[in-house]
Design an enzyme around this catalytic site. Structure first.
Site, short mmCIF file in Angstrom:
data_model
loop_
_atom_site.label_atom_id
_atom_site.label_comp_id
_atom_site.label_asym_id
_atom_site.label_seq_id
_atom_site.Cartn_x
_atom_site.Cartn_y
_atom_site.Cartn_z
N HIS A 101 -15.53 24.19 -32.75
CA HIS A 101 -14.13 24.61 -32.70
C HIS A 101 -14.13 26.11 -32.48
O HIS A 101 -14.63 26.88 -33.30
CB HIS A 101 -13.40 24.25 -34.01
CG HIS A 101 -11.95 24.59 -33.93
ND1 HIS A 101 -10.99 23.68 -33.51
CD2 HIS A 101 -11.29 25.75 -34.16
CE1 HIS A 101 -9.80 24.27 -33.51
NE2 HIS A 101 -9.97 25.52 -33.89
N CYS A 102 -13.56 26.54 -31.35
CA CYS A 102 -13.57 27.95 -30.99
C CYS A 102 -12.36 28.64 -31.63
O CYS A 102 -11.22 28.29 -31.31
CB CYS A 102 -13.52 28.11 -29.46
SG CYS A 102 -13.46 29.82 -28.95
N ILE A 103 -12.62 29.59 -32.52
CA ILE A 103 -11.50 30.25 -33.22
C ILE A 103 -10.72 31.16 -32.27
O ILE A 103 -9.54 31.39 -32.45
CB ILE A 103 -11.98 31.05 -34.46
CG1 ILE A 103 -13.12 31.99 -34.09
CG2 ILE A 103 -12.39 30.12 -35.58
CD1 ILE A 103 -13.39 33.04 -35.15
N ASN A 106 -8.60 28.74 -30.35
CA ASN A 106 -7.88 27.85 -31.27
C ASN A 106 -7.90 26.41 -30.74
O ASN A 106 -6.88 25.72 -30.74
CB ASN A 106 -6.43 28.34 -31.47
CG ASN A 106 -5.77 27.59 -32.62
OD1 ASN A 106 -6.45 27.16 -33.55
ND2 ASN A 106 -4.47 27.41 -32.54
N ASN A 107 -9.06 26.00 -30.27
CA ASN A 107 -9.20 24.65 -29.73
C ASN A 107 -10.67 24.25 -29.82
O ASN A 107 -11.55 25.11 -29.86
CB ASN A 107 -8.76 24.64 -28.26
CG ASN A 107 -8.46 23.25 -27.74
OD1 ASN A 107 -8.48 22.27 -28.51
ND2 ASN A 107 -8.20 23.12 -26.46
#
Ligand SMILES: [Zn+2]
Ligand SMILES: [Zn+2]
Length: 274
Positions: A101-103, A106-107
């Site tokens: 999950h890429c902060i 946000n996805n």
């Protein structure tokens, strides 16, 4: 960084730049970076709640019975987990081919947005490295600009982000070469750690037909040959205690097949981006 360049730095270095880069190279690189970043952010990766996800996968990823086992039900979604999927507690879904999950986006990075994610990484590398090298060229020719705050700030920022982006992309591409996602890399590390500690065994024929077990963590590796010895499956969802009469101790990473490695970097890249 973009507004710092256009409003504060470009007027100062305009004489050192040319129309090709000001009107074409930089706008194209910036546009591609923003476009791929936006797509990465907005495209929802395929997940077990997606309509028709099974027919889209079409049996592409069989269960390897090492990291992924059939008939595993997600504790949260209560849906069956396909091979190579992982539940994301932020997206609250089991994402197919879940990398992480890429902060920043946000996805989740998973099946459906890999291509844009890699495009975004390369866009960032291109923009930051280009800006860094270009400013280095200007600073070497105009010593007075070294004391200019916006120019120096952009120079340091672009250099720093360039190194960060290149390092992160290198790690991502190394995983592609090995045919694994970030999520799977952690699982492989755990399996290999059991192997290094002499606790990983397999039953059945070598390679794909094997079933994999771990020696009870409370027992010493000396117990490996005893008929009373307890083993657990490498499937964390299976809490059955096994006793094995005929098994082989796994001693080399080469003896643990990765069926999701399609043989080359390009084959693996094509697979995740398709
Ligand atoms: Zn789930
Ligand atoms: Zn997520």
């Amino acid at each position: 960084m973009i507004d710092l360049y256009y409003f504060n730095v470009l007027p100062l270095i305009y004489n050192y730049s040319n129309n090709l880069e000001n009107l074409f190279i930089l706008p194209v690189l910036v546009f591609l970076t923003l476009f791929t970043g936006l797509k990465t952010m907005l495209i929802e990766p395929q997940n077990t709640q997606s309509h028709n996800y099974q027919s889209k996968l079409n049996g592409k990823y069989p269960f390897d019975n090492i990291l992924f086992y059939p008939k595993t039900i997600c504790h949260t979604c209560k849906l069956e987990k396909p091979a190579r999927s992982k539940h994301c507690s932020i997206c609250n879904k089991c994402i197919l081919l879940n990398d992480h999950h890429c902060i920043w986006m946000n996805n989740c990075i998973g099946k459906g947005n890999y291509l844009y994610f890699y495009g975004f990484l390369f866009g960032n590398i291109s923009v930051t490295t280009y800006a860094f090298l270009r400013l280095l060229y200007v600073l070497l020719r105009s010593k007075a600009l070294i004391s200019n705050k916006p120019v120096l700030t952009l120079f340091i920022l672009s250099g720093t982000f360039s190194v960060i982006c290149i390092s992160f992309t290198y790690m991502q591409l190394s995983l592609i070469k090995d045919g694994m996602t970030t999520n799977e890399k952690d699982k492989w590390f755990t399996i290999q750690e059991f192997m290094r500690n002499g606790r990983l065994v397999r039953t059945g024929a070598p390679q794909e037909d094997s079933t994999w077990f771990i020696l009870d963590p409370d027992l010493d590796t000396q117990c490996l040959g005893s008929s009373e010895t307890k083993y657990y499956s490498t499937n964390p969802y299976d809490h059955t205690v096994y006793t094995l009469s005929d098994f082989t101790k796994v001693e080399s990473p080469k003896d643990i097949p990765n069926i999701y490695d399609f043989g080359s970097f390009w084959a693996n890249l094509k697979d995740v981006c398709s």
